[in-house]
Design a protein around this motif. Structure first.
Motif, PDB file in Angstrom:
ATOM      1  N   GLY A  11       0.821  -1.208   0.000  1.00 32.38           N
ATOM      2  CA  GLY A  11       0.000   0.000   0.000  1.00 32.38           C
ATOM      3  C   GLY A  11       0.852   1.254   0.000  1.00 32.38           C
ATOM      4  O   GLY A  11       2.083   1.208  -0.126  1.00 32.38           O
ATOM      5  N   LYS A  13       1.049   3.531   2.576  1.00 35.80           N
ATOM      6  CA  LYS A  13       1.605   3.819   3.900  1.00 35.80           C
ATOM      7  C   LYS A  13       2.508   2.680   4.355  1.00 35.80           C
ATOM      8  O   LYS A  13       2.362   1.549   3.888  1.00 35.80           O
ATOM      9  CB  LYS A  13       0.469   3.996   4.907  1.00 35.80           C
ATOM     10  N   GLU A  16       1.143  -0.980   5.170  1.00 34.43           N
ATOM     11  CA  GLU A  16      -0.175  -1.165   4.564  1.00 34.43           C
ATOM     12  C   GLU A  16      -0.063  -2.113   3.371  1.00 34.43           C
ATOM     13  O   GLU A  16       0.851  -1.996   2.562  1.00 34.43           O
ATOM     14  CB  GLU A  16      -0.740   0.172   4.090  1.00 34.43           C
ATOM     15  N   ARG A  28      -7.925  -2.957   2.252  1.00 36.84           N
ATOM     16  CA  ARG A  28      -6.674  -2.475   2.855  1.00 36.84           C
ATOM     17  C   ARG A  28      -6.514  -3.070   4.254  1.00 36.84           C
ATOM     18  O   ARG A  28      -7.470  -3.168   5.015  1.00 36.84           O
ATOM     19  CB  ARG A  28      -6.667  -0.962   2.932  1.00 36.84           C
ATOM     20  N   TRP A  29      -5.266  -3.429   4.563  1.00 37.12           N
ATOM     21  CA  TRP A  29      -4.917  -4.037   5.849  1.00 37.12           C
ATOM     22  C   TRP A  29      -3.618  -3.432   6.349  1.00 37.12           C
ATOM     23  O   TRP A  29      -2.839  -2.883   5.576  1.00 37.12           O
ATOM     24  CB  TRP A  29      -4.695  -5.540   5.697  1.00 37.12           C
ATOM     25  N   HIS A  30      -3.349  -3.640   7.625  1.00 37.44           N
ATOM     26  CA  HIS A  30      -2.042  -3.305   8.184  1.00 37.44           C
ATOM     27  C   HIS A  30      -1.342  -4.628   8.470  1.00 37.44           C
ATOM     28  O   HIS A  30      -1.847  -5.464   9.222  1.00 37.44           O
ATOM     29  CB  HIS A  30      -2.178  -2.482   9.471  1.00 37.44           C
ATOM     30  N   GLU A  86      -9.383  -2.573   9.056  1.00 35.95           N
ATOM     31  CA  GLU A  86      -9.771  -1.227   9.471  1.00 35.95           C
ATOM     32  C   GLU A  86     -10.641  -1.254  10.720  1.00 35.95           C
ATOM     33  O   GLU A  86     -10.706  -0.279  11.456  1.00 35.95           O
ATOM     34  CB  GLU A  86     -10.505  -0.533   8.315  1.00 35.95           C
TER      35      GLU A  86
END
Length: 111
Positions: A11, A13, A16, A28-30, A86
């Protein structure tokens, strides 16, 4: 039902990642952690079959080469990827990957 193919994309960030699944929306994930369990197996039957075929075709040296080719190691390594959505819920993915793929996913960690 297990998912056979998916993409994990870096991603914008740090840490991400974006999952791309067939017939589903991108999410989207962390990425919080990844663990790798290296393993592999050899097929004794394929090694023996390769040795027999190699011997028939090229003699004793062909048998040695046939056994080496037939008994190649199949990589059955897997990674456990920990993602936080999220909504703050952690999910654990179990994926089959080789060492090169593990290193690529590890590089996405936001440390």
């Amino acid at each position: 039902m297990p998912i056979r193919t998916a993409n994990l994309v870096k991603g914008d960030k740090p840490g991400e990642v974006i999952t791309e699944l067939p017939f589903a929306d991108k999410k989207r994930w962390h990425l919080v952690n990844i663990e790798w369990a290296q393993s592999g197996k050899r097929s004794a039957g394929k090694a023996a079959g390769g040795a027999i075929a190699g011997t028939i075709v090229a003699g004793p040296l062909g048998g040695i080469a046939g056994a080496a080719v037939g008994g190649r190691r199949k990589d059955t390594s897997k990674a456990y990827v920990y993602l936080v959505g999220e909504d703050g819920v952690e999910h654990k993915l179990h994926i089959h990957c080789d060492q090169r793929q593990y290193v690529m996913i590890s590089a996405m960690l936001g440390n």
